[in-house]
Scaffold this motif. Structure first.
Motif, PDB file in Angstrom:
ATOM      1  N   THR A  40     -17.358 -24.664 -42.908  1.00  0.00           N
ATOM      2  CA  THR A  40     -16.550 -26.082 -43.330  1.00  0.00           C
ATOM      3  C   THR A  40     -16.789 -27.080 -42.430  1.00  0.00           C
ATOM      4  O   THR A  40     -17.110 -28.332 -42.501  1.00  0.00           O
ATOM      5  N   VAL A  41     -16.606 -26.746 -41.063  1.00  0.00           N
ATOM      6  CA  VAL A  41     -16.322 -27.964 -39.860  1.00  0.00           C
ATOM      7  C   VAL A  41     -18.010 -28.123 -39.288  1.00  0.00           C
ATOM      8  O   VAL A  41     -17.914 -29.062 -38.966  1.00  0.00           O
ATOM      9  N   SER A  42     -18.760 -27.092 -39.294  1.00  0.00           N
ATOM     10  CA  SER A  42     -19.997 -27.242 -38.623  1.00  0.00           C
ATOM     11  C   SER A  42     -21.277 -27.041 -39.648  1.00  0.00           C
ATOM     12  O   SER A  42     -22.560 -27.546 -39.133  1.00  0.00           O
ATOM     13  N   GLY A  43     -21.137 -26.531 -40.712  1.00  0.00           N
ATOM     14  CA  GLY A  43     -22.051 -26.236 -41.485  1.00  0.00           C
ATOM     15  C   GLY A  43     -22.857 -24.879 -41.122  1.00  0.00           C
ATOM     16  O   GLY A  43     -24.089 -24.795 -41.733  1.00  0.00           O
ATOM     17  N   ARG A  44     -22.494 -24.396 -40.292  1.00  0.00           N
ATOM     18  CA  ARG A  44     -23.304 -23.053 -39.703  1.00  0.00           C
ATOM     19  C   ARG A  44     -22.672 -21.796 -40.345  1.00  0.00           C
ATOM     20  O   ARG A  44     -21.535 -21.630 -40.325  1.00  0.00           O
ATOM     21  N   ASP A  45     -23.627 -20.917 -40.501  1.00  0.00           N
ATOM     22  CA  ASP A  45     -23.238 -19.743 -41.167  1.00  0.00           C
ATOM     23  C   ASP A  45     -23.379 -18.625 -40.249  1.00  0.00           C
ATOM     24  O   ASP A  45     -24.685 -18.183 -40.051  1.00  0.00           O
ATOM     25  N   PHE A  46     -22.414 -17.688 -39.838  1.00  0.00           N
ATOM     26  CA  PHE A  46     -22.770 -16.683 -38.903  1.00  0.00           C
ATOM     27  C   PHE A  46     -22.560 -15.356 -39.550  1.00  0.00           C
ATOM     28  O   PHE A  46     -22.325 -14.638 -38.678  1.00  0.00           O
ATOM     29  N   ASN A  47     -22.271 -15.075 -40.979  1.00  0.00           N
ATOM     30  CA  ASN A  47     -22.363 -13.858 -41.708  1.00  0.00           C
ATOM     31  C   ASN A  47     -23.311 -13.025 -40.977  1.00  0.00           C
ATOM     32  O   ASN A  47     -22.998 -11.830 -41.017  1.00  0.00           O
ATOM     33  N   HIS A  48     -24.404 -13.368 -40.654  1.00  0.00           N
ATOM     34  CA  HIS A  48     -25.548 -12.260 -40.386  1.00  0.00           C
ATOM     35  C   HIS A  48     -25.525 -12.025 -38.856  1.00  0.00           C
ATOM     36  O   HIS A  48     -26.519 -11.241 -38.458  1.00  0.00           O
ATOM     37  N   TYR A  49     -24.829 -12.514 -37.852  1.00  0.00           N
ATOM     38  CA  TYR A  49     -24.718 -12.270 -36.558  1.00  0.00           C
ATOM     39  C   TYR A  49     -24.223 -10.911 -36.424  1.00  0.00           C
ATOM     40  O   TYR A  49     -23.161 -10.630 -37.175  1.00  0.00           O
ATOM     41  N   LYS A  50     -24.717 -10.140 -35.442  1.00  0.00           N
ATOM     42  CA  LYS A  50     -24.150  -9.025 -34.907  1.00  0.00           C
ATOM     43  C   LYS A  50     -22.600  -9.114 -34.603  1.00  0.00           C
ATOM     44  O   LYS A  50     -22.091  -9.990 -34.038  1.00  0.00           O
ATOM     45  N   ARG A  51     -21.602  -8.250 -35.133  1.00  0.00           N
ATOM     46  CA  ARG A  51     -20.167  -8.328 -35.025  1.00  0.00           C
ATOM     47  C   ARG A  51     -19.898  -8.394 -33.501  1.00  0.00           C
ATOM     48  O   ARG A  51     -19.028  -8.852 -33.198  1.00  0.00           O
ATOM     49  N   SER A  52     -20.606  -7.523 -32.737  1.00  0.00           N
ATOM     50  CA  SER A  52     -20.304  -7.297 -31.404  1.00  0.00           C
ATOM     51  C   SER A  52     -20.268  -8.499 -30.706  1.00  0.00           C
ATOM     52  O   SER A  52     -19.479  -8.844 -29.692  1.00  0.00           O
ATOM     53  N   THR A  53     -21.477  -9.286 -30.968  1.00  0.00           N
ATOM     54  CA  THR A  53     -21.627 -10.667 -30.313  1.00  0.00           C
ATOM     55  C   THR A  53     -20.573 -11.670 -30.695  1.00  0.00           C
ATOM     56  O   THR A  53     -19.985 -12.475 -29.918  1.00  0.00           O
ATOM     57  N   ILE A  54     -20.292 -11.655 -32.059  1.00  0.00           N
ATOM     58  CA  ILE A  54     -19.238 -12.396 -32.284  1.00  0.00           C
ATOM     59  C   ILE A  54     -17.857 -12.188 -31.874  1.00  0.00           C
ATOM     60  O   ILE A  54     -17.145 -13.283 -31.510  1.00  0.00           O
ATOM     61  N   MET A  55     -17.442 -11.061 -31.916  1.00  0.00           N
ATOM     62  CA  MET A  55     -16.109 -10.750 -31.100  1.00  0.00           C
ATOM     63  C   MET A  55     -16.067 -10.780 -29.869  1.00  0.00           C
ATOM     64  O   MET A  55     -14.753 -11.272 -29.431  1.00  0.00           O
ATOM     65  N   ARG A  56     -17.162 -10.675 -29.099  1.00  0.00           N
ATOM     66  CA  ARG A  56     -16.965 -11.180 -27.511  1.00  0.00           C
ATOM     67  C   ARG A  56     -16.698 -12.545 -27.475  1.00  0.00           C
ATOM     68  O   ARG A  56     -15.890 -12.910 -26.634  1.00  0.00           O
ATOM     69  N   ARG A  57     -17.466 -13.404 -28.314  1.00  0.00           N
ATOM     70  CA  ARG A  57     -17.216 -14.810 -28.234  1.00  0.00           C
ATOM     71  C   ARG A  57     -15.912 -15.338 -28.517  1.00  0.00           C
ATOM     72  O   ARG A  57     -15.166 -16.234 -28.145  1.00  0.00           O
ATOM     73  N   ILE A  58     -15.435 -14.798 -29.792  1.00  0.00           N
ATOM     74  CA  ILE A  58     -14.084 -14.972 -30.218  1.00  0.00           C
ATOM     75  C   ILE A  58     -12.949 -14.663 -28.921  1.00  0.00           C
ATOM     76  O   ILE A  58     -12.119 -15.247 -29.020  1.00  0.00           O
ATOM     77  N   ARG A  59     -12.971 -13.474 -28.672  1.00  0.00           N
ATOM     78  CA  ARG A  59     -12.240 -12.921 -27.598  1.00  0.00           C
ATOM     79  C   ARG A  59     -12.084 -14.002 -26.618  1.00  0.00           C
ATOM     80  O   ARG A  59     -11.053 -14.344 -26.225  1.00  0.00           O
ATOM     81  N   ARG A  60     -13.145 -14.667 -26.268  1.00  0.00           N
ATOM     82  CA  ARG A  60     -13.150 -15.544 -24.877  1.00  0.00           C
ATOM     83  C   ARG A  60     -12.375 -16.818 -25.437  1.00  0.00           C
ATOM     84  O   ARG A  60     -11.644 -17.209 -24.455  1.00  0.00           O
ATOM     85  N   ARG A  61     -12.622 -17.207 -26.695  1.00  0.00           N
ATOM     86  CA  ARG A  61     -12.073 -18.587 -27.240  1.00  0.00           C
ATOM     87  C   ARG A  61     -10.554 -18.164 -27.226  1.00  0.00           C
ATOM     88  O   ARG A  61      -9.677 -18.894 -27.059  1.00  0.00           O
TER      89      ARG A  61
END
Length: 293
Positions: A40-61
């Motif tokens: 919604t805020v950026s127009g970017r769709d990360f649904n196809h990204y590997k969950r391990s990468t996503i979770m590491r970045r979310i954990r950092r934030r």
């Protein structure tokens, strides 16, 4: 010190995602809501990204925001648009440099690029796409090799380099073409003199090179690809995508390439069981387009 202690003591409760382990249903539901907020805020769709990468970045934030519950972090994303934008930027990896992996670029210079110029005259074009170009170093490196190859021919074809990324701020820097003095370690003095000018304490790509490279925001899996290409460089992007998305990307690359075109991937990437490409050089992850539908 108080802020550092607070950061260190924050323990985000984020499930460890692996290919063999599926996240709990609640965590997966929250993750999809996080993806929706980012979209919604950026127009970017990360649904196809590997969950391990996503979770590491979310954990950092989450640590930086001093929250431990995933749903609480989702609420922060809803309340603070700037945090959603920061997470979106964090999910895009922007590590690159000029002529990264010297031996790979030597292979391009000596074997691949000369073939791109074969049977082409001044009326033709050599077209190259740097997908996931980040701040532009790879795209400009390819442009330099093409310019040098054209200079060794009497009637060289025209050169076009397309460079795409999702990261708007990275693209802005790429278009400006201004880099720190530290890039001197990435290339020869001859190339520095030929392709750069000094600006204060920085080095800037010459206008004649910048004009050959077209930088554009582009979603590899959603937007129409560039077409009639001779070479695609997509290095260290597929490793962040799930397998089905990697397969989709291979199909897109096959469509975008001319007959006899080449695909260059990152040193940790491979096209598994691809019937669309044949390995040209396994060590340097170079592939050749198969002539199949």
């Amino acid at each position: 010190p108080e802020h550092i202690f607070r950061f260190a003591q924050t323990r985000p409760k984020v499930p460890e995602a692996t290919p063999e382990k599926v996240e709990p249903e609640d965590a997966e539901r929250v993750l999809h809501e996080i993806f929706a907020r980012i979209r919604t805020v950026s127009g970017r769709d990360f649904n196809h990204y590997k969950r391990s990468t996503i979770m590491r970045r979310i954990r950092r934030r989450m640590q930086l925001s001093h929250v431990e519950e995933l749903r609480r972090y989702l609420q922060i994303l809803r309340d603070r648009r700037e945090e959603a934008l920061l997470l979106a930027d964090d999910l895009l990896i922007t590590v690159t440099e000029f002529f990264r992996d010297r031996e790979t670029f030597a292979l391009l210079e000596k074997e691949v690029i000369p073939r791109l110029f074969e049977r082409k005259s001044r009326e033709d074009r050599v077209r190259v796409w740097a997908a996931g170009c980040s701040t532009g170093e790879e795209a400009y490196s390819l442009a330099m090799l093409l310019i040098e190859a054209a200079g060794r021919r009497d009637n060289p074809p025209q050169i076009q380099v397309f460079a795409s990324d999702l990261h708007e701020s990275a693209l802005k820097k790429a278009r400006e073409g201004v880099y720190p003095e530290s890039i001197r370690t990435d290339m020869s003095e001859d190339r520095l003199r030929r392709f750069f000018t000094r600006e204060d304490s920085s080095l800037r790509i010459r206008k004649s090179v910048r004009e050959l490279v077209i930088f554009a925001p582009h979603n590899l899996l959603r937007d129409p690809p560039f077409a009639h290409l001779d070479l695609i460089s997509c290095r260290n992007l597929l490793i962040y995508l799930q397998r089905n998305a990697q397969r989709d990307a291979a199909t897109i690359f096959h469509y975008a390439l001319n007959k006899g075109g080449y695909l260059l991937l990152g040193s940790s990437e491979t096209l598994e069981h691809s019937d669309l490409f044949v390995s040209e050089n396994k060590e340097h992850c170079l592939y050749h387009r198969r002539e199949v539908p």
